[in-house]
Write an enzyme that holds these catalytic residues in place. Structure first.
Site, short mmCIF file in Angstrom:
data_model
loop_
_atom_site.label_atom_id
_atom_site.label_comp_id
_atom_site.label_asym_id
_atom_site.label_seq_id
_atom_site.Cartn_x
_atom_site.Cartn_y
_atom_site.Cartn_z
N GLN A 157 66.60 35.86 23.92
CA GLN A 157 67.16 36.17 22.59
C GLN A 157 66.07 36.25 21.52
O GLN A 157 66.21 36.97 20.55
CB GLN A 157 68.19 35.12 22.17
CG GLN A 157 69.49 35.14 22.96
CD GLN A 157 69.46 34.13 24.10
OE1 GLN A 157 68.42 33.87 24.69
NE2 GLN A 157 70.60 33.58 24.43
N ASP A 199 74.70 25.03 17.82
CA ASP A 199 76.00 25.42 18.40
C ASP A 199 77.06 24.36 18.15
O ASP A 199 78.25 24.65 18.18
CB ASP A 199 75.85 25.67 19.90
CG ASP A 199 75.12 26.97 20.13
OD1 ASP A 199 73.88 26.96 20.12
OD2 ASP A 199 75.80 28.00 20.24
N ASN A 218 71.99 22.88 20.83
CA ASN A 218 71.53 24.24 20.55
C ASN A 218 70.87 24.80 21.81
O ASN A 218 70.80 24.11 22.85
CB ASN A 218 70.55 24.23 19.37
CG ASN A 218 70.23 25.63 18.88
OD1 ASN A 218 71.13 26.45 18.69
ND2 ASN A 218 68.96 25.95 18.69
O1 MRU Z 1 73.61 31.59 24.20
P1 MRU Z 1 73.61 32.07 22.78
O2 MRU Z 1 72.73 33.24 22.56
O3 MRU Z 1 74.99 32.26 22.25
O4 MRU Z 1 72.99 30.84 21.99
C1 MRU Z 1 72.75 30.97 20.61
C2 MRU Z 1 72.15 29.77 19.99
O5 MRU Z 1 71.89 28.78 20.65
C3 MRU Z 1 71.96 29.79 18.51
O6 MRU Z 1 70.83 29.05 18.14
C4 MRU Z 1 73.20 29.17 17.84
O7 MRU Z 1 74.36 29.70 18.34
C5 MRU Z 1 73.17 29.32 16.37
S1 MRU Z 1 73.45 30.98 15.88
C6 MRU Z 1 73.48 31.04 14.19
#
Ligand code: MRU
Length: 325
Positions: free
Chosen positions: A179, A220, A230
């Protein structure tokens, strides 16, 4: 700015940027049913805690528009991803509205519009922590793509840049889904904010060399004692930051606070081992290799300098005071 989630009122459809295709292709994924939305969340067409919540709210609205069983749709959407609390928060809020006789679509639109303002405020409040000339490290993608707009951690970075601060952003590539390298780099490129991508295992060395001034990540789920869940790798960064005396901030909306659960209630998502054994569909590990693939980790409050929310910046052990604000 990138709009990852669009509701098409005329067609009654949810349009999502297909984040699986970024950074090379900007394509859209159309959801006509709640099942489409559930698939989009599960397969990470849309990802990031607030964006998952907003999308699920529209998913429930699609079920209502099509005259389907709301409770069945609620359960399907709820079982897509287990860790980000915004999913459950948004679905519960929509269900409550429905049970009070309100239109789910109106509630979904409200959640969506509120999130834009919330993310903007996180940026305005948090950017004060950034000094001109800072090098700021971030992990995963907590940007516009993970929310409605602006982002959380990236909103702080964005507003520092908008306010003329000269900053360099160090992006952890964030294996296995990348990501950071794919999405955060795409957003910063779009905004012309200077950045460098590093492999996840380079962060410690950069800190040791004195090249990182601050770290800002998203969340999260945040428990009432300030424990932060997170993206996997956040905990390692926090330990390193602590060792090197580097401020470690978490930026998140209040909808990411979960004051009802205890650590034992939190399910850390485990995704397919294929995400580790393959990179972009090319197998990199031996034929019989097995892997662990935890999607999130847990960072204890004592490693966190502050939590940046739309209501202000809090010490982790003071985050529960937010309910009185
Ligand atoms: O697996 P993902 O891409 O959904 O994980 C995203 C994250 O861990 C982000 O840091 C979190 O959701 C915060 S987004 C503002």
């Amino acid at each position: 700015m990138l709009k990852p989630i669009i509701w098409d009122d005329e067609k009654g459809e949810l349009i999502l940027i297909d984040q699986r295709k970024l950074p090379h292709n900007l394509e859209y994924f159309i959801c006509k049913t709640y099942e489409d939305v559930a698939y989009a969340i599960k397969d990470m067409v849309v990802r990031g805690a607030p964006a998952i919540g907003i999308s699920a709210a529209y998913g429930l609205a699609l079920a209502e528009i099509k005259g389907e069983n709301i409770y069945r749709a609620y359960n399907t959407l709820k079982n897509t991803r287990p860790t980000a609390v915004n999913l459950f928060w948004a679905l519960d809020r929509c269900l409550k509205a429905y049970e009070k006789g309100k239109k789910i679509l109106d509630e979904a639109k409200k959640i969506h519009n509120e999130d834009i303002e919330i993310c903007k405020n996180i940026g305005i409040i948090g950017e004060k922590l950034i000094n001109d000339g800072d090098t700021v490290l971030t992990h995963c993608n907590a940007g516009a793509l993970a929310t409605s707009a602006y982002g959380t951690a990236l909103s702080v970075i964005r507003f520092a840049h908008y306010n003329g601060k000269d900053i360099l952003v160090i992006i952890d590539e964030t294996r296995p889904r990348l990501q950071g390298a794919k999405l955060t780099a795409f957003e910063l490129e779009y905004e012309k904010i200077p950045y460098r991508i590093i492999t996840d295992n380079s962060a410690g060395f950069l800190m040791q060399k004195g090249e990182i001034d601050k770290i800002i990540v998203g969340a999260d789920r945040i428990l009432r004692d300030g424990t932060v869940y997170n993206k996997i790798g956040t905990y390692s960064l926090a330990v390193l930051a602590n060792y090197h005396n580097i401020p470690f901030y978490v930026a998140a909306p209040i909808s990411t606070l979960d004051f009802y659960s205890d650590e034992k209630d939190i399910k850390i998502e485990e995704r397919s081992e294929k995400e580790v054994l393959y990179i972009d569909n090319v197998r990199i590990a031996p034929k019989n290799a097995k892997a662990y693939n935890y999607a999130f980790d847990k960072t204890p409050p004592e490693l966190i300098t502050g939590i940046i929310t739309e209501k202000g910046i809090f010490k982790p052990n003071e985050i529960s005071k937010i309910v009185n604000i």
